[in-house]
Each structure stands twice: as structure tokens, then as C-alpha cells.
Design a protein around this motif. Sequence first.
Motif, PDB file in Angstrom:
ATOM      1  N   ARG A  16       0.841  -1.195   0.000  1.00  0.00           N
ATOM      2  CA  ARG A  16       0.000   0.000   0.000  1.00  0.00           C
ATOM      3  C   ARG A  16       0.874   1.241   0.000  1.00  0.00           C
ATOM      4  NH1 ARG A  16      -3.686  -0.306   4.941  1.00  0.00           N
ATOM      5  NH2 ARG A  16      -4.471   1.625   4.051  1.00  0.00           N
ATOM      6  N   LEU A  17       0.381   2.309  -0.604  1.00  0.00           N
ATOM      7  CA  LEU A  17       1.133   3.558  -0.689  1.00  0.00           C
ATOM      8  C   LEU A  17       0.829   4.441   0.512  1.00  0.00           C
ATOM      9  CD1 LEU A  17       0.503   4.414  -4.438  1.00  0.00           C
ATOM     10  CD2 LEU A  17       2.497   3.298  -3.429  1.00  0.00           C
ATOM     11  N   ASP A  20       0.976  11.016   0.914  1.00  0.00           N
ATOM     12  CA  ASP A  20       2.103  11.866   0.521  1.00  0.00           C
ATOM     13  C   ASP A  20       1.796  13.359   0.575  1.00  0.00           C
ATOM     14  OD1 ASP A  20       0.459  12.105  -1.653  1.00  0.00           O
ATOM     15  OD2 ASP A  20       1.923  11.445  -3.127  1.00  0.00           O
ATOM     16  N   PRO A  47      -1.630   1.269  -5.877  1.00  0.00           N
ATOM     17  CA  PRO A  47      -0.195   1.100  -6.110  1.00  0.00           C
ATOM     18  C   PRO A  47       0.177   0.709  -7.540  1.00  0.00           C
ATOM     19  CG  PRO A  47      -1.039  -0.762  -4.868  1.00  0.00           C
ATOM     20  CD  PRO A  47      -2.159   0.220  -5.003  1.00  0.00           C
ATOM     21  N   ASP A  50      -2.247   4.437  -9.810  1.00  0.00           N
ATOM     22  CA  ASP A  50      -2.332   5.753  -9.184  1.00  0.00           C
ATOM     23  C   ASP A  50      -3.747   6.322  -9.189  1.00  0.00           C
ATOM     24  OD1 ASP A  50      -0.932   7.639  -7.647  1.00  0.00           O
ATOM     25  OD2 ASP A  50      -0.899   9.030  -9.341  1.00  0.00           O
TER      26      ASP A  50
END
Length: 68
Positions: A16-17, A20, A47, A50
Motif C-alpha cells: 500500500r502507498l 504523501d 499502487p 495511481d
Amino acid sequence: MQEEKLVVLDGRTYERLPYDGADEPCPGCGAEFGQLHVAGCGYERCPTCDGYLVTCMQMEPDSHTKHD
């Protein structure tokens, strides 16, 4: 911070991202920079493409592809 670090899409496992957004917490779940979103947060990114992860997880099996 969330414990689940992996997500499965089309039978494949991905990391998982983390969030940010450096200036403010996630508007959907409050995650801070570098933390994982709360499960089901509508702002979590996929991921592989996007896009939004919640949308990708609702796709039919084998219909999810990476956007190059």
C-alpha cells in the motif's frame, strides 16, 4: 497508523502507498505524511495505476491494469 501494509488486486499482492500530502493530513481519514490511510479511505491511491484504490478494488477480476 494502519497495520495492514499489503493489498491484493487481481490475485497479486502489492504494498500500500503511504499518504504523501506534506502540508495537511488526509481529508478522508486524517493520515499524516508517510502513514497509511485508514482502510477504505476514498483518498488512498492504487499502487499500480495511481487511481483511487477503492475504485480499483471494485473492478472485475482481471480488468485492472497498470497505466504506463
